[in-house]
Enzyme design. Sequence first.
Site, PDB file in Angstrom:
ATOM      1  N   ARG A   1     -21.377 -28.664  31.672  1.00 49.75           N
ATOM      2  CA  ARG A   1     -22.437 -29.632  32.777  1.00 49.75           C
ATOM      3  C   ARG A   1     -23.021 -30.955  32.045  1.00 49.75           C
ATOM      4  O   ARG A   1     -22.449 -31.606  32.858  1.00 49.75           O
ATOM      5  CB  ARG A   1     -23.257 -29.006  33.234  1.00 49.75           C
ATOM      6  CG  ARG A   1     -23.462 -27.725  34.630  1.00 49.75           C
ATOM      7  CD  ARG A   1     -24.226 -26.045  34.902  1.00 49.75           C
ATOM      8  NE  ARG A   1     -25.234 -26.494  35.340  1.00 49.75           N
ATOM      9  CZ  ARG A   1     -26.220 -26.265  35.429  1.00 49.75           C
ATOM     10  NH1 ARG A   1     -26.180 -25.024  34.746  1.00 49.75           N
ATOM     11  NH2 ARG A   1     -27.762 -26.786  35.822  1.00 49.75           N
TER      12      ARG A   1
ATOM     13  N   ARG B   1     -33.942 -19.903  32.570  1.00 49.69           N
ATOM     14  CA  ARG B   1     -34.270 -20.176  33.704  1.00 49.69           C
ATOM     15  C   ARG B   1     -34.423 -18.989  34.869  1.00 49.69           C
ATOM     16  O   ARG B   1     -33.281 -18.299  35.038  1.00 49.69           O
ATOM     17  CB  ARG B   1     -33.907 -21.342  34.731  1.00 49.69           C
ATOM     18  CG  ARG B   1     -34.192 -21.695  35.899  1.00 49.69           C
ATOM     19  CD  ARG B   1     -33.639 -22.865  36.660  1.00 49.69           C
ATOM     20  NE  ARG B   1     -32.336 -23.900  36.400  1.00 49.69           N
ATOM     21  CZ  ARG B   1     -32.208 -24.522  37.128  1.00 49.69           C
ATOM     22  NH1 ARG B   1     -32.452 -25.433  37.492  1.00 49.69           N
ATOM     23  NH2 ARG B   1     -30.480 -25.152  36.844  1.00 49.69           N
TER      24      ARG B   1
ATOM     25  N   ARG C   1     -23.810 -38.193  41.748  1.00 48.71           N
ATOM     26  CA  ARG C   1     -23.433 -38.340  40.836  1.00 48.71           C
ATOM     27  C   ARG C   1     -22.500 -38.693  40.257  1.00 48.71           C
ATOM     28  O   ARG C   1     -21.865 -38.522  39.168  1.00 48.71           O
ATOM     29  CB  ARG C   1     -23.400 -36.833  41.244  1.00 48.71           C
ATOM     30  CG  ARG C   1     -24.385 -35.756  40.156  1.00 48.71           C
ATOM     31  CD  ARG C   1     -23.743 -34.366  40.241  1.00 48.71           C
ATOM     32  NE  ARG C   1     -23.598 -33.837  39.634  1.00 48.71           N
ATOM     33  CZ  ARG C   1     -25.440 -32.509  39.902  1.00 48.71           C
ATOM     34  NH1 ARG C   1     -26.177 -33.048  40.486  1.00 48.71           N
ATOM     35  NH2 ARG C   1     -24.760 -31.252  39.204  1.00 48.71           N
TER      36      ARG C   1
ATOM     37  N   LYS D   1     -35.137 -32.462  37.808  1.00 43.95           N
ATOM     38  CA  LYS D   1     -36.121 -33.450  39.242  1.00 43.95           C
ATOM     39  C   LYS D   1     -35.553 -32.507  40.025  1.00 43.95           C
ATOM     40  O   LYS D   1     -36.408 -32.874  40.790  1.00 43.95           O
ATOM     41  CB  LYS D   1     -34.012 -33.718  39.516  1.00 43.95           C
ATOM     42  CG  LYS D   1     -33.076 -34.345  37.524  1.00 43.95           C
ATOM     43  CD  LYS D   1     -32.010 -35.326  38.789  1.00 43.95           C
ATOM     44  CE  LYS D   1     -30.751 -33.870  38.576  1.00 43.95           C
ATOM     45  NZ  LYS D   1     -30.340 -33.751  37.276  1.00 43.95           N
TER      46      LYS D   1
ATOM     47  N   ARG E   1     -28.879 -18.311  37.493  1.00 40.90           N
ATOM     48  CA  ARG E   1     -28.101 -18.893  38.295  1.00 40.90           C
ATOM     49  C   ARG E   1     -26.686 -18.753  37.462  1.00 40.90           C
ATOM     50  O   ARG E   1     -26.758 -18.443  36.304  1.00 40.90           O
ATOM     51  CB  ARG E   1     -27.835 -20.190  38.196  1.00 40.90           C
ATOM     52  CG  ARG E   1     -28.908 -20.356  39.906  1.00 40.90           C
ATOM     53  CD  ARG E   1     -29.734 -22.431  39.681  1.00 40.90           C
ATOM     54  NE  ARG E   1     -28.090 -23.708  38.789  1.00 40.90           N
ATOM     55  CZ  ARG E   1     -28.337 -24.451  39.484  1.00 40.90           C
ATOM     56  NH1 ARG E   1     -29.822 -24.564  40.217  1.00 40.90           N
ATOM     57  NH2 ARG E   1     -27.702 -25.390  38.744  1.00 40.90           N
TER      58      ARG E   1
HETATM   59  P1  ADP Z   1     -27.785 -29.275  38.054  1.00 40.70           P
HETATM   60  O1  ADP Z   1     -28.549 -28.020  38.001  1.00 40.70           O
HETATM   61  O2  ADP Z   1     -26.436 -29.545  37.385  1.00 40.70           O
HETATM   62  O3  ADP Z   1     -28.376 -31.021  38.404  1.00 40.70           O
HETATM   63  P2  ADP Z   1     -27.487 -28.905  40.674  1.00 40.70           P
HETATM   64  O4  ADP Z   1     -28.121 -27.527  41.803  1.00 40.70           O
HETATM   65  O5  ADP Z   1     -27.646 -30.145  41.006  1.00 40.70           O
HETATM   66  O6  ADP Z   1     -27.510 -28.823  39.746  1.00 40.70           O
HETATM   67  O7  ADP Z   1     -25.998 -28.765  41.708  1.00 40.70           O
HETATM   68  C1  ADP Z   1     -25.077 -27.590  41.007  1.00 40.70           C
HETATM   69  C2  ADP Z   1     -24.027 -27.792  41.594  1.00 40.70           C
HETATM   70  O8  ADP Z   1     -23.482 -28.389  42.713  1.00 40.70           O
HETATM   71  C3  ADP Z   1     -23.244 -28.726  40.179  1.00 40.70           C
HETATM   72  O9  ADP Z   1     -22.652 -27.672  38.876  1.00 40.70           O
HETATM   73  C4  ADP Z   1     -22.165 -29.068  40.743  1.00 40.70           C
HETATM   74  O10 ADP Z   1     -20.837 -28.052  40.750  1.00 40.70           O
HETATM   75  C5  ADP Z   1     -22.142 -29.103  42.593  1.00 40.70           C
HETATM   76  N1  ADP Z   1     -22.669 -30.371  42.875  1.00 40.70           N
HETATM   77  C6  ADP Z   1     -23.907 -30.996  43.003  1.00 40.70           C
HETATM   78  N2  ADP Z   1     -24.259 -32.394  43.843  1.00 40.70           N
HETATM   79  C7  ADP Z   1     -22.978 -32.681  43.170  1.00 40.70           C
HETATM   80  C8  ADP Z   1     -22.901 -33.856  43.428  1.00 40.70           C
HETATM   81  N3  ADP Z   1     -23.323 -35.223  43.770  1.00 40.70           N
HETATM   82  N4  ADP Z   1     -21.654 -34.451  43.322  1.00 40.70           N
HETATM   83  C9  ADP Z   1     -20.560 -33.401  42.806  1.00 40.70           C
HETATM   84  N5  ADP Z   1     -21.149 -32.138  42.791  1.00 40.70           N
HETATM   85  C10 ADP Z   1     -22.630 -32.045  42.886  1.00 40.70           C
END
Ligand code: ADP
Length: 219
Positions: free
Chosen positions: A172, A128, A89, A13, A161
Amino acid sequence: MRLVLLGPPGAGKGTQAKVLSNNLKIPHISTGDIFRETRDSGTELGDNLADYMKKGLLVPDEIVNQIVAQRLQKDDIKDSGFILDGYPRTRQQAAVLDESLEKDGIRLDTVIYMKTSNETILLRLTGRRVCKRCGRIFHVKNIPPKQEGICDFCGGELYQREDDTRETVLKRLEVYNDQTRELIDYYDQKHMLNTVSGDMEVRKLYDVLYELFGKEGLL
Ligand code: ADP
Ligand code: ZN
């Protein structure tokens, strides 16, 4: 264009959002990026977020909704729309987003669901590496930097990360399956969903998306 990218962690994404944002001049809103920045800001809110993030858990809806609502108020969004990456989400987040758009008399143009196999997700995320300085993304096997551990573009140091370890990636995925997956049905019922394969290479998927936006009259 007002766009939501939906899909499991590792679907790509963020990668697609960055390219689309650059080429189409549409602001990219990544809640993950916003939270990582806030987490590292040395504030109380930052420490609070760190707890959820390192465990692979979702940040509570109230915090997320508030941060996104603030961002959506800015002028660039009114002029050019947005690409939402990692938000909504949960069903509650989706409902809050719908309400706030409705209040402004606008709606989402489309939701792209990037359907991705578990195998791809695990390989991508555990391999990654991210540049500390410019944020560019590499992969130890698929997109290796010319010199190990060093960014090709800015010479910055590459790091993993803390939520990209195998154990946290599995967590996750579990959280995604429990709380986010249902949004596929939510948007499908509203006839907003377009499904593409997140297993494709970056460039190929970009072409697929570009063609799709063209067909929908969004370009
Ligand atoms: P991913 O690769 O899991 O999509 P992101 O970089 O989008 O990772 O998000 C990293 C972390 O930030 C998530 O694991 C969560 O803890 C938090 N997070 C991001 N977006 C949201 C959201 N919309 N609602 C709740 N937590 C979020
Ligand atoms: Zn760099």
